[in-house]
Design an enzyme around this catalytic site. Structure first.
Site: not given
Ligand code: ZN
Length: 497
Positions: A264, A267
């Site tokens: 994450e 991201h």
């Molecule tokens: Zn992902």
């Protein structure tokens, strides 16, 4: 309307659209993190009203006219042109769906999310089936309205990954099946690495402190990015100063949350690195699901599961977990790369992961073409897990009900995960030509890796299409053989093939 008025109209509409997206984004994160269970119905009602307002703005004839004027003016700068292009396409998308039907669909997927959650807990496929049937029906109707000349699934794929189609994905997944199936079988014949030191009791309190250290190691500015806790980790971004990531702590294994935070965090770094000139426009997010996953999975697997990164990680782990005192970086590296066919996609190792995606791709393709009825999906799911991963699916909770994607209408979303893996492997090859990747990573310095990705990927936001980003990063077209070569080399070394 002259050109200046058209640009003014686009600016006004974007300001309002982003405000509604912001409000709905925060509501949705709240619903997934701290809101009480019974809040679902009220939230669904609010979401439906807010999305109705959104629908009105995006389908406003004046905005559509403004986009047309901007797109017809050759003197317009490329950011404004791309914004008009994106908003025009989005408007067309909404335009083909009557407002009542759109609002009913929003309410349906909200409800389907809650039903799926409960159905998964009870392994109750029959509770979820009617919702999936309605979601598939809506998406078929939507695709036919959008472009009746194309197969419905191609229309959906193109929405997630511009330019993507079954014609491109069929050979990609066939190649993965052909090259990975024997590799997975060969690895299965070898003794497994010792993972005893990452199983036991790792207090959640310590794991929370460890998450802070990981985010610092990744260079994530905590004033722009918060971390929360959910059953299924995700990232949500409102703008480059308001990014939310979540993780899930498993007391018996610290590496599960660790790799969620790194994934994450990847991201988040993408969203945090988008150029300032794109903020406050529809171009401030990532280019596509595939490019987004290429970034998260680059940090998680290519960097995160490398031997140099394990060397940098070990002192941080030792600070938090006494059990890691006598473990070597090489032992840690072998343990976090243990590969074994398993039931759950999100927990799958790097080697078998894309096979889980391939199975979902084949099922979605057959569901959308009508070849496979929704009621027959579980049987087909179980058959494919046996064929391609050699495992029996004991219940729907660990089978067809495991992912949330279909409940929110995300049909066509899954292939992006496998494409992201392949894009990332190709980016590594280009990055290794440009900079010394592994020396700094081994010293816990990820700044050069992030700077390379920022320059070639992050800063472009949604200004460039996925294929343009890949070409700008690697200097050529998509070449999936980089990915299978990377996996073959890595797992041959770890398992001594
Ligand atoms: Zn992902």
């Amino acid at each position: 309307m002259n050109l200046n008025e058209a640009i003014g109209r686009l600016n006004d509409a974007e300001r309002d659209l982003l405000a509604y997206s912001h409000a709905m984004g925060v509501l949705s994160v709240d619903g997934d993190t701290v809101a009480p269970k019974n809040s679902a119905e009220g939230r669904a009602q609010t979401m439906s009203v807010l999305s109705g307002f959104y629908h009105e703005i995006i389908t406003d004839p004046a905005l559509r006219e403004a986009c047309g004027i901007i797109l017809a003016a050759p003197e317009v700068d490329r950011v404004t042109r791309r914004r008009a292009e994106e908003r025009k396409e989005e408007s067309d998308d909404f335009f083909i769906t009557p407002k009542d039907e759109y609002m009913a669909y929003e309410a349906l997927v909200q409800e389907a999310g809650a039903v799926w959650h409960e159905a998964k807990g009870k392994s109750d496929w029959e509770a979820f089936r009617p919702y999936l049937e309605k979601i598939v029906d809506f998406n078929r109707r939507y695709a036919a309205r959008k472009d009746a000349s194309k197969a419905a699934y191609d229309v959906l794929l193109d929405n997630y990954e511009k330019g993507c189609s079954m014609a491109a994905l069929d050979p990609f997944f066939a190649d993965l099946r052909e090259k990975l199936t024997p590799l997975i079988a060969a690895v299965g014949q070898k003794p497994q690495p010792d993972t005893s030191f990452i199983t036991g009791r790792f207090p959640v309190e310590k794991q929370r402190i460890f998450s802070d250290k990981l985010m610092a190691l990744m260079g994530i500015n905590r004033d722009d990015c918060a971390i929360g806790e959910t059953e299924h980790p995700f990232t949500d971004s409102n703008n480059k100063h308001d990014v939310r990531i979540t993780t899930h702590y498993h007391e018996e294994d610290p590496t599960m949350s660790m790799y969620s935070v790194i994934h994450e965090g990847g991201h988040a770094l993408y969203e945090l690195g988008v150029g300032d000139e794109l903020q406050g426009t529809c171009l401030e997010g990532g280019s596509s699901t595939g490019i987004h996953e290429s970034q998260s999975r680059f940090y998680e697997n290519i960097i995160g599961r490398s031997l140099p990164f394990c060397e940098a990680l070990l002192p941080l782990m030792r600070d938090c977990f006494l059990q890691m005192r006598d473990v070597t970086a090489e032992q840690l590296w072998r343990a976090v790369n243990k590969a074994q066919p398993s039931l759950i996609r999100t927990e799958a190792d790097e080697l078998t992961y894309s096979m889980h995606v391939m199975i979902r791709y084949e099922l979605e393709k057959a569901m959308m073409s009508g070849e496979l009825a929704v009621q027959d999906v579980p049987g087909e799911w179980n058959r494919m897990y046996k064929t391609y991963l050699g495992i029996d699916v004991p219940d729907h909770r660990r089978g067809v009900l495991q992912d949330s994607h279909w409940s929110f209408g995300g049909i066509g979303y899954f292939p992006g995960y496998a494409l992201g893996n392949a894009y990332g492997a190709q980016m590594l090859r280009a990055m290794e030509r440009d900079i010394d990747v592994w020396g700094p990573v081994g010293r816990g310095d990820l700044s050069q890796v992030t700077a390379w990705l920022r320059e070639h990927v992050h800063r472009h936001g949604r200004l460039l299409l996925p294929a343009e980003i890949l070409r700008s990063a690697v200097g050529g077209p998509f070449d999936p053989s980089c990915y299978t070569d990377y996996l073959t080399k890595k797992y041959s070394e770890i398992y001594g093939l």
